[in-house]
Design a protein around this motif. Sequence first.
Motif: not given
Length: 245
Positions: A24-29, A155-159, A91-94, A140-149
């Motif tokens: 797990d590289v995105s959990g932030g711990w 969906d994997s923001k650290p806590s 991230i949420e704002a973007e 799904e389109a939103l997730r893909m655009h965010v990943r690409e751009e």
Amino acid sequence: MSTEHPSSAAPAPDVPQIDHEHADVSGGWLRAAVFGAMDGLVTNIGLIAGVGGAGVAAHTIALTGVAGLVAGAISMGLGEYASVRTANEQIEAEVAKERRELHRNPVAEADELAQRWIDRGISPDLARQIAQDLSRQPDEALRMHVREELGIDPDSKPSPWTAAISSFICFSIGALIPLLSYLLGSHSLWLALGIGGVGLFTAGALTARFTRRRWWSTGLRQLLLGAAAAGATYLIGDAIGVSAA
């Protein structure tokens, strides 16, 4: 005419098993824990070396180390929480901005996504077809655009709480190690620094379990960095102690 019993058939060749498990590289711990432990060790080793180099009493060294542990752990925990929380809010704002763009200009956004894939070598027809299919699935389109751009997975923001607690606990543990001998009644500065050095090497070696690097290399790297910090603060404490005397 001969017949073969099914059990005598040649066994099927073994299919190699591919390990697709990842850490797990995105959990932030992990980053917060490693940074907290190393910072706790280096901070208190440096503090102990500095005040010890000034020639103060063992009680004063222990008091300084305990104060450094408490203040540093609180500071690290609050800092990690604020840092991760701020990053997540950005991230949420973007993501919200990208969602508005997809709603206002779906065709242009689909063309932009297709062009990114075309630039990577995917055939234009296939890239446009996939982009058009995705446009019919807004989430799904939103997730893909965010990943690409943006290069992130929304969906994997650290806590922030995980990062804060990990940093607080690991800083406290790291800062406690060079204090152990003083808290147990020893008055030896060099024993405390030696224990701190062992802690640095051990903490560095343990990180090799996550990074898959050579344990002795990562351990030695942390030991040398901590020794450099302790040497600098010791010399400063020694110089100030002599001049103040």
